[in-house]
Design an enzyme around this catalytic site. Structure first.
Site, PDB file in Angstrom:
ATOM      1  N   GLY A   1      -6.707   0.452   4.616  1.00  0.00           N
ATOM      2  CA  GLY A   1      -5.923  -0.948   4.199  1.00  0.00           C
ATOM      3  C   GLY A   1      -6.806  -2.091   4.637  1.00  0.00           C
ATOM      4  N   ASP A   2      -7.611  -1.881   5.638  1.00  0.00           N
ATOM      5  CA  ASP A   2      -8.531  -3.068   5.777  1.00  0.00           C
ATOM      6  C   ASP A   2      -9.666  -3.366   4.735  1.00  0.00           C
ATOM      7  OD1 ASP A   2      -7.283  -3.221   8.141  1.00  0.00           O
ATOM      8  OD2 ASP A   2      -8.602  -1.962   9.308  1.00  0.00           O
TER       9      ASP A   2
ATOM     10  N   SER B   1       0.838  -1.223  -0.094  1.00  0.00           N
ATOM     11  CA  SER B   1      -0.026   0.083  -0.009  1.00  0.00           C
ATOM     12  C   SER B   1       0.999   1.236  -0.078  1.00  0.00           C
ATOM     13  CB  SER B   1      -0.859  -0.056   1.166  1.00  0.00           C
ATOM     14  OG  SER B   1      -0.162  -0.145   2.532  1.00  0.00           O
TER      15      SER B   1
ATOM     16  N   GLU C   1      -1.739   7.196  -3.112  1.00  0.00           N
ATOM     17  CA  GLU C   1      -1.282   7.015  -4.438  1.00  0.00           C
ATOM     18  C   GLU C   1      -1.565   5.445  -5.108  1.00  0.00           C
ATOM     19  OE1 GLU C   1       3.095   7.771  -4.440  1.00  0.00           O
ATOM     20  OE2 GLU C   1       2.451   9.605  -2.815  1.00  0.00           O
ATOM     21  N   GLY C   2      -2.060   4.534  -3.926  1.00  0.00           N
ATOM     22  CA  GLY C   2      -2.682   3.332  -4.577  1.00  0.00           C
ATOM     23  C   GLY C   2      -1.791   2.186  -4.156  1.00  0.00           C
TER      24      GLY C   2
ATOM     25  N   GLY D   1      -0.590   4.460   0.566  1.00  0.00           N
ATOM     26  CA  GLY D   1      -1.442   5.278   0.891  1.00  0.00           C
ATOM     27  C   GLY D   1      -2.473   5.998  -0.434  1.00  0.00           C
TER      28      GLY D   1
END
Lengths: 282, 282
Positions: B224-225, B193, B197-198, B195
């Site tokens: 993230g989950d 990940s 930005e994908g 953040g």
């Protein structure tokens, strides 16, 4: 009696830094509330006591499970509040939840239970803040109910609850020195706490100042509640004011010596109570 | 799966000042834990899901009562931890309780329940930190048990738990970019990940970068989950990586748009998933 008890959480951290994340090193949980402290001190002294008030929700259940004295609380629908005290190397930071809003029906149910309790009691101690939803004269109502059933009363609160409650004529009012100025012509005994310097009592029988024999360092939380416990016991026994005030100062000092509010250092109490300086005042 | 869930408390105050006392304006309570968020997202998408992990004490009971998905937690003797997040006008301050110490017997009881669950499951998502008392290779043990019962696994954790767990060969590892450097020769797919930005995915089938069509502002907790939830669903369905990654990026963005971790803005998700940019990488 504790209308607004709490689950007191104490978090120990290295240093509280706003807008950072902290790993809590140690968590301590206790049943918080001035009336619960009063009951705990009387229980430790071997006096018959029953704690009452309002408790609700999951947090209320946790508080109830932690109460070590006999008790009879009225259940409410709202959640009993938590207080979080974050202790770091410098000092303590407090976070107080707003607590539940008590409904008229719950307040009526409490009064019904309260009347049953004061019928069998000699003294009631009314301690601490009022939860949201109760009228400012809630303590006044309870003081009048107690008097109707020949139960004496000690009032230990602040602000509007103190002002309105004191007007109902409790047997003893225990304001701190700052609150005293707001009290209009109290008819009962007034016992002012002056922190480590002791107490000043203005009573129908006279005025006295009572001071501890030495300065005690420790945890001042709960000292006022230990004092209230002494006042309740003395009122029940008809103890003359000078002896009663010596007892109150010694119990307050013994509370400062104990690490946790609601506990007392019984040896310190025994060693101190004969050495408190009591003299006529004003 | 959440081995170290929490009761997440969010306190709103005007300004957090160390060593002062604060009246909390608003209290929000929720069941916290990355695996619980994953389960909540899959549940919101209509996917069959069951949340599992460890819960104990009064706080564990409160967490359990707040879980809105089917669940099967193993009880422990210790108290499930709380996290307190104090939000003021500037930012958030975190206080994390240390949480319970899990015994060997409790860990064995959990594994017994877990084996029964993975026998009926197609994918397990192993999320978050390990509580005290569990070995660093706890996730490795669980990944091997899942594989033995033909259940695939997604690992989303950090530190030693990630390093040891990844060595057991989960089907997908989801570290953040900083953690990636510590991973020794992973054999499975790695979805990093980055953040807002994908994602970057390195898989046996190829490598891709997936980026959202626009920057989304909101609450990044839980993004993230939501991504892990998408990975689990895609793994179950055998979705080709480019479509799976587009889904994961859209779900993560929909989680950022929702105010609470574990919730998604379903309309944002639907409007975004066809517009995610996915291209071969490296």
């Amino acid at each position: 009696m504790t209308l607004n008890p709490a689950l007191d959480l104490t978090y120990t951290v290295d240093a509280l830094v706003p807008h950072a994340t902290h790993r809590v090193r140690r968590v301590a949980e206790r049943a918080g509330g001035k009336g619960l402290n009063v009951a705990a001190v009387l229980h430790a002294l071997g006096e018959p006591v029953l704690a009452t008030g309002l408790l609700g929700g999951a947090t209320g259940a946790v508080v109830q499970a932690k109460i070590r004295t006999p008790h009879s609380f009225t259940p409410i629908g709202g959640e009993t509040r938590r207080t979080v005290t974050v202790v770091d190397r410098t000092d303590a930071t407090g976070l107080w939840e707003p607590g539940p809003v008590v409904t008229d029906v719950e307040w009526a149910a409490f009064q019904a239970n309260y009347v049953a309790l004061v019928q069998d009691a000699e003294v009631v101690v009314l301690s601490g803040s009022l939860p949201q939803g109760l009228p400012d004269d809630a303590y006044a109502v309870l003081i009048r109910l107690a008097r109707r059933h020949h139960c004496r009363s000690v009032l230990d609160t602040s602000g509007a609850a103190l002002e309105r409650g004191a007007a109902a004529g409790p047997d003893v009012v225990k304001p701190n020195a700052q609150e005293l100025a707001a009290l209009q012509s109290p008819t009962a005994a007034v016992v002012e706490s002056h922190g480590p310097e002791g107490l000043i009592a203005r009573t129908p029988q006279g005025s006295w100042r009572a001071a501890p024999p030495e300065v005690v360092t420790g945890n001042p939380t709960g000292a006022g509640d230990a004092c209230a416990a002494a006042l309740a016991r003395g009122l029940r026994d008809g103890t003359p004011w000078p002896a009663l005030l010596a007892d109150a100062v010694a119990l307050a000092a013994a509370a400062v010596k104990a690490p946790v509010a609601g506990e007392i250092d019984i040896n310190h109490y025994r060693a101190t109570r004969e050495r408190v300086h009591v003299q006529p005042h004003g």
